[in-house]
Scaffold this active site. Structure first.
Site, PDB file in Angstrom:
ATOM      1  N   GLY A   1      -7.538   9.155  10.410  1.00 23.63           N
ATOM      2  CA  GLY A   1      -7.715   9.228  11.855  1.00 23.63           C
ATOM      3  C   GLY A   1      -8.836  10.130  12.334  1.00 23.63           C
ATOM      4  O   GLY A   1      -9.085  10.227  13.526  1.00 23.63           O
TER       5      GLY A   1
ATOM      6  N   ALA B   1      -9.299   5.382   4.956  1.00 24.60           N
ATOM      7  CA  ALA B   1      -9.144   6.545   5.847  1.00 24.60           C
ATOM      8  C   ALA B   1     -10.419   7.356   6.008  1.00 24.60           C
ATOM      9  O   ALA B   1     -11.140   7.617   5.056  1.00 24.60           O
ATOM     10  CB  ALA B   1      -8.031   7.476   5.389  1.00 24.60           C
ATOM     11  N   GLY B   2     -10.651   7.739   7.245  1.00 19.51           N
ATOM     12  CA  GLY B   2     -11.754   8.645   7.550  1.00 19.51           C
ATOM     13  C   GLY B   2     -13.029   7.976   8.013  1.00 19.51           C
ATOM     14  O   GLY B   2     -13.832   8.574   8.723  1.00 19.51           O
TER      15      GLY B   2
ATOM     16  N   LYS C   1       0.871  -1.180   0.000  1.00 16.21           N
ATOM     17  CA  LYS C   1       0.000   0.000   0.000  1.00 16.21           C
ATOM     18  C   LYS C   1       0.906   1.228   0.000  1.00 16.21           C
ATOM     19  O   LYS C   1       1.695   1.425   0.927  1.00 16.21           O
ATOM     20  CB  LYS C   1      -0.900   0.000   1.234  1.00 16.21           C
ATOM     21  CG  LYS C   1      -1.766   1.255   1.319  1.00 16.21           C
ATOM     22  CD  LYS C   1      -2.586   1.289   2.595  1.00 16.21           C
ATOM     23  CE  LYS C   1      -2.954   2.731   2.910  1.00 16.21           C
ATOM     24  NZ  LYS C   1      -3.511   2.896   4.240  1.00 16.21           N
TER      25      LYS C   1
ATOM     26  N   ASN D   1      -9.015   1.622  10.432  1.00 14.76           N
ATOM     27  CA  ASN D   1      -8.068   1.402  11.528  1.00 14.76           C
ATOM     28  C   ASN D   1      -8.500   2.148  12.778  1.00 14.76           C
ATOM     29  O   ASN D   1      -8.958   1.560  13.749  1.00 14.76           O
ATOM     30  CB  ASN D   1      -6.647   1.807  11.110  1.00 14.76           C
ATOM     31  CG  ASN D   1      -5.608   1.534  12.199  1.00 14.76           C
ATOM     32  OD1 ASN D   1      -5.901   0.869  13.181  1.00 14.76           O
ATOM     33  ND2 ASN D   1      -4.418   2.035  12.038  1.00 14.76           N
TER      34      ASN D   1
END
Ligand code: SF4
Lengths: 261, 366
Positions: free
Chosen positions: A163, A189-190, A102, A211
Site C-alpha cells: 500500500g 506490493a509497493g 496466494k 492493487n
C-alpha cells in the site's frame, strides 16, 4: 524477435498466461469498477481476499465481478499464522475459488510485512495438498529457496511495504531472487507507478501484482491500462536484451589503443 | 511493563504548559512526519492544532485511503442482555435504574440474527450489561455458537474477563473485543463508578491486554467522551493503543471516540465535546497510528457521520439498536439513544454516493 515474443508465455501451475500483470481488488470504491479495470489492464490473474468473498451477498460478492476467463487467485489476507492461512486456503477451495492460493501471512500490523517463516510452513502444507501456491514474502534468498523446495509455483517478493506506492525499494534483493530461483518471480506490493512496474519487468521479473496504485488512482481504469502497457513494455525490453550501460564515454584516445598499432 | 505504568509516565505532565509551547511550525512539521511520537500526537491534540485541521484532514484522508482503500466496514451491535450489577452514573443500564431487564433465549438470538443477517451484515458486536451472573461466559459461548451460523466475525463488548476466559471465547469463534475504559483519569473514574466490580480501575485497564494475550484478532478501546477533559482522554487512549500495538504486533488495535448520548439516567456530560473536537481527535489519531481502525457509531448524527467518512474512519455501525432484542421485535429501553437511525441500505447508499464501498464481510475463518 517476433517469434520470441509470441511464444513468450508465462506458465504457472496448469495455466498459460500472456499478460504479466496481476491485479488486486481490495481497495476499490466500488466493485463495479473491477471488470472495467481488468479489461483495460489486460490482466488474466486477479487476486481476491477470501475474507471479503461473500457468496450469500450477490450484489457485493467480489467474485461476481471477475470475468470468468480470468484466473482467480484467492489470498489469505488477514492470516497471522500458517495455521490460519491453511484454514483460509481450504475454505477458499471449498467455496469454489479454485486451486490457486496466494499465501499472505502477516503478523505485523504496523508495517504489514510478511512472516516468512509461517509462510514457508503454510506453503509446505498447501503444496502437498495440491494447491498452486504463490507465497508473498520479504525478499530473502534462503527463504525463496525453501519456498521453492516446499513446492511453491512462484515466489512473490515485495517491492515495498503493502500500500505504500513507494516502488521497487528491494530491487537488489529481488534481482538476486530472479538470478537464483528457478521459479517465476512476481513482484508483489509497493509498486506505485507504471515506470516501476516496467523496471521490475526489465530486470526479469516474471510478473507484477498491483492493487493500491490502481485502486487509489484518480482514474483507476486509465491507470490500469497504463500498468498493462508498462508491464508489456518492460517485458519486451527484457526479452530484447538491453545494451550494456557505459559508465564513461568511449574515449577517442583509448588507453589500450597502442596495442592496435 | 503494564499499560498502567506506561500511562503513569504522563500523569505528571502539565498538559496546559505543553500546549502553550506548541508553535504553528511544530504542527506543520509533525503533519509531514513519517512516524509520530506520542508527544507529537499530543501536540496534534492541542488547541494550537485547531488552526491546522484542514492540513491534518488532507493527510489523514491520504493515509486512510492508502491503507484501507475507499472502503468502510459495516457492523451492527446485538444486545443479548441488559442486566447490570454496576452503577455507572452515566449509563441507562445502571443497576438501580428501573428498566425492564431482559436476556435473550437462543430462539430470540436466532430471531435477532436472522433480522440482522437479512441486511447483509456479516460482522456483529454482541453486548451484554455487566453481569457475570446473568450473562455468564457459558451463556456468551452458547450465543456465539448460535450466531456462527449467520455471521463470519463476532466481537464482544462485555464485562472484563480474565485471560483464560478470553481464550475460551477465541476458541468458540469470537475474534474481537471492545473494552472502553470510559475515563482514564483515575479520580474521576472512582467518582463515576461508585459501586460494583467496575470500580476496579486496573482490572478494566488491563482487559484489552489480556484479550491480546488470549489471541483476539482485533481489540478496540476508547474513552467515553464527556466524562473528563477530552484532550487528555484522547491522549491516554492513544498511548494505550500504541502500547498494545507495540507489544502485540499481530493484533489489529483500533479505537472509538464515543460521545455521551441521552439515556434513561439523565446524567449530563461533565464536559461538552464538540464536533470539531471529535474531528481533531480522529485526525490526530489517524496521523499517529495510520494503520489502526477507527470506529464511529450511530451515537453520532447522520450529518456528522457522513462528513467523517473521509476523515479517517474505517468502521461504522449501521442499523443500530441499543435495546435487547431490538432488531427482531419492538424495542424496550435502549442503553442510550442512537442518533443516526438510518438502516444498512441507507448507509451503503450514502457511502456509495461518496465514492466509498461498504464492506459487509471482512473476515472468515470457519
Ligand atoms: S456502562 Fe456498562 S457497566 Fe456501567 S451501568 Fe452501563 S451497562 Fe452497566
Amino acid at each position: 524477435m517476433e517469434t520470441t515474443l509470441s511464444q513468450d508465455l508465462l506458465k504457472i501451475g496448469d495455466k498459460v498466461l500472456t499478460s504479466r500483470l496481476f491485479l488486486g481488488t481490495g481497495k476499490f470504491s466500488n466493485n463495479k469498477l473491477i471488470p472495467e479495470v481488468i479489461k483495460a489492464s489486460g490482466s488474466q490473474v486477479v487476486t481476491v481476499a477470501l475474507r471479503r468473498v461473500d457468496p450469500e451477498h450477490k450484489e457485493e460478492n467480489i467474485v461476481e465481478y471477475i470475468p470468468k476467463d480470468c484466473t482467480l487467485m484467492p489470498n489469505t489476507s488477514g492470516a497471522r499464522t500458517a495455521d490460519e492461512a491453511v484454514r483460509i486456503a481450504r475454505l477458499a477451495r471449498a467455496a469454489g475459488c479454485g486451486d490457486w492460493i496466494k499465501i499472505e501471512v502477516i503478523s505485523d500490523n504496523r508495517h504489514l510485512l510478511p512472516d516468512n517463516i509461517e509462510t514457508i510452513k503454510a506453503t509446505e502444507i498447501l503444496a502437498a495438498e495440491g494447491f498452486v501456491v504463490l507465497p508473498y514474502m520479504s525478499p530473502d534468498l534462503m527463504v525463496a529457496k525453501r519456498l521453492a523446495e516446499a513446492g511453491a509455483a512462484a515466489v512473490m517478493p515485495l517491492g515495498a511495504p503493502i500500500g505504500t506506492n513507494r516502488g521497487l525499494r528491494t530491487k537488489e534483493l529481488v534481482r538476486i531472487l530472479i538470478e537464483e530461483i528457478p521459479l517465476p518471480i512476481i513482484v508483489d506490493a509497493g509498486i506505485g507507478r507504471p515506470s516501476e512496474a516496467a523496471e521490475a519487468m526489465e530486470m526479469g521479473a516474471a510478473a507484477v501484482l498491483v492493487n493500491t496504485a490502481v485502486a487509489t488512482a484518480a482514474n483507476p481504469v486509465v491507470m490500469a491500462e497504463a500498468f498493462g502497457l508498462a508491464v508489456a513494455a518492460g517485458r519486451k525490453a527484457f526479452l530484447a536484451g538491453p545494451g550494456a550501460i557505459q559508465d564513461y564515454a568511449v574515449a577517442s584516445s583509448p588507453l589500450t589503443g597502442f596495442l592496435r598499432e | 511493563m503494564s499499560v498502567y505504568e506506561e500511562l503513569s509516565n504522563y500523569r505528571d505532565l502539565n498538559f496546559d504548559k505543553f500546549f502553550d509551547q506548541i508553535t504553528d511550525a511544530d504542527i506543520q512539521r509533525i503533519i509531514g512526519k513519517q512516524r509520530l511520537t506520542v508527544l507529537d500526537y499530543l501536540a496534534l491534540l492541542s488547541p494550537r492544532a485547531e488552526k491546522h485541521l484542514e492540513a491534518m484532514a488532507q493527510q489523514a484522508h491520504r493515509l486512510t485511503v492508502q491503507h484501507f482503500g475507499h472502503t468502510m466496514l459495516l457492523y451492527t451491535p446485538l444486545y443479548l442482555a441488559n442486566y447490570c450489577v454496576n452503577q455507572c452514573v452515566y449509563c441507562g443500564f445502571h443497576a438501580h435504574n428501573d428498566i425492564e431487564r431482559k436476556k435473550l433465549s437462543q430462539e430470540q438470538v436466532i430471531a435477532e440474527a436472522e433480522a440482522i443477517a437479512a441486511t447483509g451484515l456479516k460482522h456483529i458486536l454482541i453486548l451484554t450489561g455487566e453481569s457475570r451472573y446473568h450473562s455468564s461466559v457459558a451463556y456468551i459461548k452458547e450465543c456465539v455458537q448460535t450466531l456462527k451460523n449467520y455471521f463470519t466475525s463476532i466481537s464482544i463488548e462485555v464485562y472484563p474477563l480474565n485471560t483464560d476466559e478470553y481464550k475460551e471465547l477465541v476458541e468458540a469463534g469470537v475474534d474481537g473485543v471492545t473494552m472502553y475504559q470510559e475515563v482514564y483519569d483515575e479520580e474521576i473514574y472512582a467518582e463515576l463508578h461508585p459501586a460494583g466490580p467496575k470500580r476496579d480501575y486496573r482490572y478494566r485497564l488491563d482487559a484489552p491486554e489480556r484479550a491480546c494475550q488470549a489471541g483476539m484478532r482485533t481489540v478496540n478501546i476508547g474513552a467515553l467522551l464527556g466524562l473528563s477533559d477530552w484532550r487528555s482522554e484522547a491522549f491516554f487512549t492513544g498511548v494505550h493503543a500504541d502500547y498494545l500495538q507495540n507489544k502485540y504486533l499481530d493484533v489489529e488495535v483500533s479505537i472509538s471516540p464515543p460521545r455521551m448520548r441521552p439515556h434513561v439516567g439523565g446524567f449530563p456530560p461533565k464536559v461538552i465535546v464538540t464536533d470539531k473536537n471529535i474531528v481533531q481527535y480522529v485526525l490526530a489519531f489517524r496521523l499517529f497510528m495510520p494503520r489502526s481502525g477507527i470506529t464511529l457509531s450511530t451515537r453520532e448524527s447522520a450529518k456528522m457521520r457522513d462528513n467523517m467518512v473521509r476523515l479517517g474512519i474505517t468502521k461504522m455501525s449501521a442499523g443500530s439498536c441499543t435495546a435487547v432484542g431490538g432488531h427482531a421485535e419492538k424495542a424496550s429501553v435502549g442503553q442510550f439513544e442512537i442518533s443516526d437511525e438510518r438502516d444498512v441500505a441507507d448507509i451503503a447508499a450514502m457511502l456509495y454516493s461518496q465514492n466509498y464501498q461498504p464492506v459487509y464481510k471482512d473476515w472468515q475463518i470457519w
